[in-house]
Design a protein around this motif. Structure first.
Motif, PDB file in Angstrom:
ATOM      1  N   SER A  18       2.444  -7.312 -14.619  1.00 45.43           N
ATOM      2  CA  SER A  18       3.504  -6.834 -13.847  1.00 45.43           C
ATOM      3  C   SER A  18       3.902  -5.430 -13.867  1.00 45.43           C
ATOM      4  N   ASP A  19       3.817  -4.867 -14.906  1.00 44.54           N
ATOM      5  CA  ASP A  19       3.985  -3.352 -15.150  1.00 44.54           C
ATOM      6  C   ASP A  19       2.571  -2.583 -14.976  1.00 44.54           C
ATOM      7  N   PHE A  20       1.745  -3.033 -14.165  1.00 48.31           N
ATOM      8  CA  PHE A  20       0.655  -2.343 -13.997  1.00 48.31           C
ATOM      9  C   PHE A  20       0.879  -0.842 -13.522  1.00 48.31           C
ATOM     10  N   VAL A  21       1.738  -0.707 -12.429  1.00 50.18           N
ATOM     11  CA  VAL A  21       1.838   0.583 -11.895  1.00 50.18           C
ATOM     12  C   VAL A  21       2.362   1.515 -12.841  1.00 50.18           C
ATOM     13  N   VAL A  36       4.946  -3.054  -3.117  1.00 48.92           N
ATOM     14  CA  VAL A  36       4.128  -4.124  -2.504  1.00 48.92           C
ATOM     15  C   VAL A  36       3.172  -4.112  -3.394  1.00 48.92           C
ATOM     16  N   PHE A  37       2.403  -2.995  -3.688  1.00 49.37           N
ATOM     17  CA  PHE A  37       1.084  -3.187  -4.353  1.00 49.37           C
ATOM     18  C   PHE A  37       1.300  -3.769  -5.750  1.00 49.37           C
ATOM     19  N   SER A  38       2.265  -3.415  -6.443  1.00 44.57           N
ATOM     20  CA  SER A  38       2.721  -3.900  -7.906  1.00 44.57           C
ATOM     21  C   SER A  38       2.893  -5.401  -7.614  1.00 44.57           C
ATOM     22  N   ARG A  39       3.766  -6.015  -6.648  1.00 39.70           N
ATOM     23  CA  ARG A  39       3.809  -7.433  -6.467  1.00 39.70           C
ATOM     24  C   ARG A  39       2.456  -8.020  -6.149  1.00 39.70           C
ATOM     25  N   MET A  40       1.547  -7.488  -5.519  1.00 39.53           N
ATOM     26  CA  MET A  40       0.239  -8.016  -5.241  1.00 39.53           C
ATOM     27  C   MET A  40      -0.398  -8.183  -6.488  1.00 39.53           C
ATOM     28  N   VAL A  41      -0.558  -7.016  -7.398  1.00 41.20           N
ATOM     29  CA  VAL A  41      -1.199  -7.363  -8.377  1.00 41.20           C
ATOM     30  C   VAL A  41      -0.812  -8.062  -9.357  1.00 41.20           C
ATOM     31  N   ALA A  42       0.482  -8.375  -9.664  1.00 41.82           N
ATOM     32  CA  ALA A  42       1.215  -9.291 -10.534  1.00 41.82           C
ATOM     33  C   ALA A  42       0.910 -10.558  -9.872  1.00 41.82           C
ATOM     34  N   ALA A  43       0.950 -11.000  -8.568  1.00 42.03           N
ATOM     35  CA  ALA A  43       0.839 -12.335  -7.910  1.00 42.03           C
ATOM     36  C   ALA A  43      -0.571 -12.772  -8.140  1.00 42.03           C
ATOM     37  N   LEU A  44      -1.605 -12.007  -8.193  1.00 42.67           N
ATOM     38  CA  LEU A  44      -2.950 -12.374  -8.578  1.00 42.67           C
ATOM     39  C   LEU A  44      -3.294 -12.132  -9.851  1.00 42.67           C
ATOM     40  N   THR A  60       1.441 -14.107   1.897  1.00 47.04           N
ATOM     41  CA  THR A  60       3.006 -14.616   2.457  1.00 47.04           C
ATOM     42  C   THR A  60       4.025 -13.597   1.706  1.00 47.04           C
ATOM     43  N   GLU A  61       4.026 -14.139   0.426  1.00 49.59           N
ATOM     44  CA  GLU A  61       5.067 -13.518  -0.427  1.00 49.59           C
ATOM     45  C   GLU A  61       4.886 -11.937  -0.704  1.00 49.59           C
ATOM     46  N   ALA A  62       3.805 -11.588  -0.886  1.00 49.71           N
ATOM     47  CA  ALA A  62       3.654 -10.059  -1.278  1.00 49.71           C
ATOM     48  C   ALA A  62       3.386  -9.323  -0.006  1.00 49.71           C
ATOM     49  N   GLY A  63       2.932  -9.704   1.105  1.00 49.41           N
ATOM     50  CA  GLY A  63       2.466  -9.113   2.188  1.00 49.41           C
ATOM     51  C   GLY A  63       1.252  -8.651   2.312  1.00 49.41           C
ATOM     52  N   CYS A  64       0.388  -8.757   1.193  1.00 45.65           N
ATOM     53  CA  CYS A  64      -0.910  -8.444   1.363  1.00 45.65           C
ATOM     54  C   CYS A  64      -1.528  -9.104   0.155  1.00 45.65           C
ATOM     55  N   ALA A  65      -2.948  -9.339   0.224  1.00 44.30           N
ATOM     56  CA  ALA A  65      -3.868  -9.720  -0.810  1.00 44.30           C
ATOM     57  C   ALA A  65      -5.251  -9.476  -0.604  1.00 44.30           C
ATOM     58  N   ILE A  66      -5.760  -8.626  -1.571  1.00 41.47           N
ATOM     59  CA  ILE A  66      -7.140  -8.005  -1.366  1.00 41.47           C
ATOM     60  C   ILE A  66      -7.987  -8.989  -2.474  1.00 41.47           C
ATOM     61  N   LEU A  77      -3.648   1.427   1.242  1.00 43.08           N
ATOM     62  CA  LEU A  77      -3.507   1.159   2.827  1.00 43.08           C
ATOM     63  C   LEU A  77      -2.886  -0.343   3.140  1.00 43.08           C
ATOM     64  N   ALA A  78      -3.388  -1.397   2.398  1.00 45.71           N
ATOM     65  CA  ALA A  78      -2.882  -2.744   2.695  1.00 45.71           C
ATOM     66  C   ALA A  78      -1.445  -2.892   2.118  1.00 45.71           C
ATOM     67  N   ALA A  79      -1.123  -1.939   1.149  1.00 47.16           N
ATOM     68  CA  ALA A  79       0.176  -1.956   0.845  1.00 47.16           C
ATOM     69  C   ALA A  79       1.225  -1.372   1.629  1.00 47.16           C
ATOM     70  N   MET A  80       0.745  -0.260   2.184  1.00 41.25           N
ATOM     71  CA  MET A  80       1.623   0.499   3.321  1.00 41.25           C
ATOM     72  C   MET A  80       1.908  -0.225   4.333  1.00 41.25           C
ATOM     73  N   VAL A  81       0.722  -0.994   4.891  1.00 44.53           N
ATOM     74  CA  VAL A  81       0.896  -1.696   6.248  1.00 44.53           C
ATOM     75  C   VAL A  81       1.969  -2.866   5.938  1.00 44.53           C
ATOM     76  N   ALA A  82       1.680  -3.593   4.808  1.00 45.19           N
ATOM     77  CA  ALA A  82       2.805  -4.801   4.306  1.00 45.19           C
ATOM     78  C   ALA A  82       4.070  -4.317   4.377  1.00 45.19           C
ATOM     79  N   ALA A  83       4.234  -2.766   3.777  1.00 47.88           N
ATOM     80  CA  ALA A  83       5.683  -2.260   3.639  1.00 47.88           C
ATOM     81  C   ALA A  83       6.334  -1.895   5.030  1.00 47.88           C
ATOM     82  N   CYS A  84       5.332  -2.063   6.071  1.00 45.54           N
ATOM     83  CA  CYS A  84       5.953  -1.730   7.556  1.00 45.54           C
ATOM     84  C   CYS A  84       6.059  -3.122   8.076  1.00 45.54           C
ATOM     85  N   GLY A  85       5.881  -4.155   7.721  1.00 43.68           N
ATOM     86  CA  GLY A  85       6.013  -5.555   8.286  1.00 43.68           C
ATOM     87  C   GLY A  85       4.822  -6.175   8.911  1.00 43.68           C
ATOM     88  N   GLY A  86       3.541  -5.533   8.383  1.00 41.95           N
ATOM     89  CA  GLY A  86       2.493  -6.338   8.638  1.00 41.95           C
ATOM     90  C   GLY A  86       2.138  -7.295   7.557  1.00 41.95           C
TER      91      GLY A  86
END
Length: 436
Positions: A321-324, A309-317, A144-150, A95-104
């Protein structure tokens, strides 16, 4: 501040507390001027006497401002979702990645497992290198960079909640509707949100098992949040069966990746995820209505943007980087993986969902004490749903265990959780109520 014992006495006797009394008590709690015993007495007085709306708002605000309150300067709305907890509820990850992919922008502060329910942080901690407790600067940067962080609650955000919750957990006051409301919303307000969607579970796997209880909590959160200046909506959703066909930590992360990539999208899980995410887009004014929001979210899934977006968040935290692309290579595994067979033919009439959550804890996938270590690889996959028709010997699920003895106990628990009879259950609506 008035003496803590005078404030406790007033609430014990059913009198309403002033905003100044509540603010002073919470400030004293954070500064160690209120003892653990006094905090426990306050929680018990609230549990039995309750709070009016003004008191709930005052308590929420005081706990919010007991630490840092984030402020964001972003080109899109800052949004979040919070669930009251369930079994197989790994919605937050996609969900976090989906909303971020839509501009949130989704700065999601999540928790560990509680009782029989799984915790989002415990799931993410199964990803090698993933930092569930970064500092605020890194949290801001990744959002800010990935759009989401959990991430988990930091020491800076709503410290009063962290202390009061620990006391409630050992004094039998966790279920207080007033304290639940303030606990949830103080963390969300401290995160600087502009919109919140609550997922309040009801059913055999929920803390609020009855629908009336769940609706009361949803109404409380929506009313208090909006009074505190946070646009909030709530959905009451079904938890009479595991939301996903799996339960555990690593297995739910794998499930979320399969959902994002399109390898598997089970209808019930998809319906709840899409409904919650759509409300977030509407409340953040990223869509005119739910129908338009669902179209945008579906496009984000189908195009692969949400997965990116989810892949970027995982790598940024700190994760791979190839988790997905190589999820199976990174997630922990256990030595014993075997199917659990039905011992009778028939149809699955009902599922004792809470028992499945407790079975995961029994495998080592949750905690019975705060200091317990979790085995991230244990759990169940391939769980059949209500209405499934079975023959004797058909699998009702697959157990993932650290050893044979644990697997045998989990098999028994899983079989006992399924009621197999002759009557097919009525169709179940994933979303029971909408409020706000």
């Amino acid at each position: 501040m008035r003496l803590p014992q005078e404030i406790i006495r007033d609430k014990r006797d059913g009198r309403a507390l002033s905003e100044a009394d509540i603010a002073g008590f919470i400030e004293g709690l954070v500064q160690d001027q209120v003892t653990e015993g006094q905090a426990a007495a306050f929680a018990m007085a609230v549990f039995f006497r309750g709070l009016c709306l003004d008191e709930r708002v005052a308590l929420t605000r005081a706990m919010t401002h007991s630490g840092t309150v984030l402020a964001w300067d972003l080109p899109g709305p800052v949004l979040d979702k919070h669930s009251t907890g369930g079994v197989g509820d790994t919605v937050s990850l996609p969900l976090a990645a989906m909303v971020a992919a839509c501009g949130g922008y989704v700065p999601m502060i999540s928790g560990r497992g509680l009782g029989h329910t799984g915790g989002t942080l415990d799931k993410l901690a199964s990803i090698p290198g993933y930092d569930v407790a970064p500092g605020l600067d890194r949290f801001r940067h990744v959002t800010t960079e990935a759009g989401c962080a959990i991430i988990g609650q930091t020491a800076d955000l709503a410290p009063a909640d962290r202390r009061l919750y620990a006391i409630r957990d050992v004094t039998g006051t966790v279920e207080s509707l007033d304290l639940i409301t303030a606990s949830i919303l103080s963390k969300k307000l401290a995160a600087g949100l502009q919109g919140l969607v609550m997922d309040v579970k009801t059913g055999s796997g929920a803390f609020m098992a009855g629908r009336a209880e769940a609706r009361a909590l949803a109404e409380s959160i929506v009313t208090v949040a909006n009074a505190a200046g946070l646009r909030t909506r709530a959905l009451v959703t079904d938890m009479d069966a595991p939301l996903a066909s799996c339960a555990g930590n690593a297995v739910e992360v794998a499930y979320a990746v399969d959902y994002l990539t399109g390898r598997a999208r089970e209808p019930h899980f998809h319906a709840v995820t899409l409904a919650l995410a759509a409300e977030m887009l509407v409340i953040g004014r990223l869509a005119a209505d739910v129908a338009q929001a669902e179209e945008r979210l579906t496009a984000a899934l189908e195009s692969g943007r949400a997965c990116e977006v989810f892949s970027r968040m995982v790598a940024a935290l700190g994760g791979p980087s190839d988790f997905v692309e190589a999820t199976d290579r990174y997630l922990p595994r256990v030595p014993v993986v075997r199917p659990v067979m039905a011992q009778a033919s028939g149809v699955v009439e009902s599922i004792e969902t809470r028992a499945i959550g407790l079975a995961v804890i029994g495998l080592g996938g949750g905690r019975t004490r705060p200091q317990d270590t979790i085995d991230p690889g244990v759990g169940f996959t391939g769980l059949v749903g209500r209405g499934a028709r079975l023959e004797t010997g058909d699998p009702i699920g697959v157990v993932h265990a650290a050893n044979n003895a644990a697997a045998e106990r989990a098999e028994t628990a899983l079989r006992d959780a399924f009621r197999i009879g002759v009557t097919a259950p009525a169709a179940c609506e994933p979303v029971k109520d909408r409020l706000g």
